[in-house]
Design an enzyme around this catalytic site. Structure first.
Site, PDB file in Angstrom:
ATOM      1  N   CYS A   9      59.105  81.742  73.495  1.00 23.67           N
ATOM      2  CA  CYS A   9      60.197  81.893  72.543  1.00 23.67           C
ATOM      3  C   CYS A   9      61.142  82.956  73.089  1.00 23.67           C
ATOM      4  O   CYS A   9      60.932  83.477  74.178  1.00 23.67           O
ATOM      5  CB  CYS A   9      59.626  82.308  71.187  1.00 23.67           C
ATOM      6  SG  CYS A   9      60.734  82.015  69.802  1.00 23.67           S
ATOM      7  N   CYS A  81      61.623  77.443  70.619  1.00 22.98           N
ATOM      8  CA  CYS A  81      62.988  77.660  70.148  1.00 22.98           C
ATOM      9  C   CYS A  81      63.953  77.105  71.194  1.00 22.98           C
ATOM     10  O   CYS A  81      63.607  77.005  72.377  1.00 22.98           O
ATOM     11  CB  CYS A  81      63.269  79.122  69.847  1.00 22.98           C
ATOM     12  SG  CYS A  81      63.418  80.197  71.266  1.00 22.98           S
ATOM     13  N   CYS A  88      64.218  78.528  79.969  1.00 24.43           N
ATOM     14  CA  CYS A  88      62.821  78.478  80.389  1.00 24.43           C
ATOM     15  C   CYS A  88      62.708  78.643  81.905  1.00 24.43           C
ATOM     16  O   CYS A  88      63.329  77.905  82.665  1.00 24.43           O
ATOM     17  CB  CYS A  88      62.193  77.151  79.972  1.00 24.43           C
ATOM     18  SG  CYS A  88      60.436  77.047  80.317  1.00 24.43           S
TER      19      CYS A  88
END
Length: 139
Positions: A9, A81, A88
């Protein structure tokens, strides 16, 4: 041999921590479970409170980034999220899965009634719980 799974997240303070708590509780025998954020925001007190209400204690968890984790090859990385999905990092060999949830701190930032705030946290907690209950279908 257990597979390694990480919930990612933005701040590793709320949603990823709840997901880690649920996954450890439900699937700890099958996975080594971790969570991290793209930044550290510290643990969210309300997230800890609503998890404790259902018997899952995440008070020993702490906010961390991917760099703070040991050198682990993750079999699965679950972004919880949209911001984490967009930023990422690359995980060689790991399958990245996105299961987004709304951000309780953002949803409640202008609210003042504590019970109404906790209702939002509980709703998101319950959504995460439902997702984690069926996580094996993603993997």
């Amino acid at each position: 041999m257990k597979k390694n799974i990480m919930f990612l997240c933005t701040g590793n303070s709320c949603r990823s921590q709840m997901a880690e708590g649920f996954c450890r509780h439900l699937w700890g025998q099958d996975f080594n479970v971790y969570s991290a954020g793209t930044k550290k925001h510290g643990m969210n007190e309300r997230a800890m409170k609503v998890m404790k209400e259902i018997g899952i204690d995440i008070s020993s968890h702490y906010s961390k980034t991917v760099e703070d984790l040991p050198q682990i090859t993750f079999d699965y990385v679950v972004t919880v999220c949209d911001a984490a999905k967009e930023t990422c990092p690359y995980f060689p060999g790991g399958k990245v899965i996105h299961v987004g949830f709304q951000d309780p701190p953002a949803l409640t930032k202008d609210m003042t009634d504590e019970e109404e705030i906790l209702k939002v946290y509980r709703r998101v907690r319950d959504e995460i719980h439902e997702s984690i209950k069926s996580i094996k279908s993603y993997l």
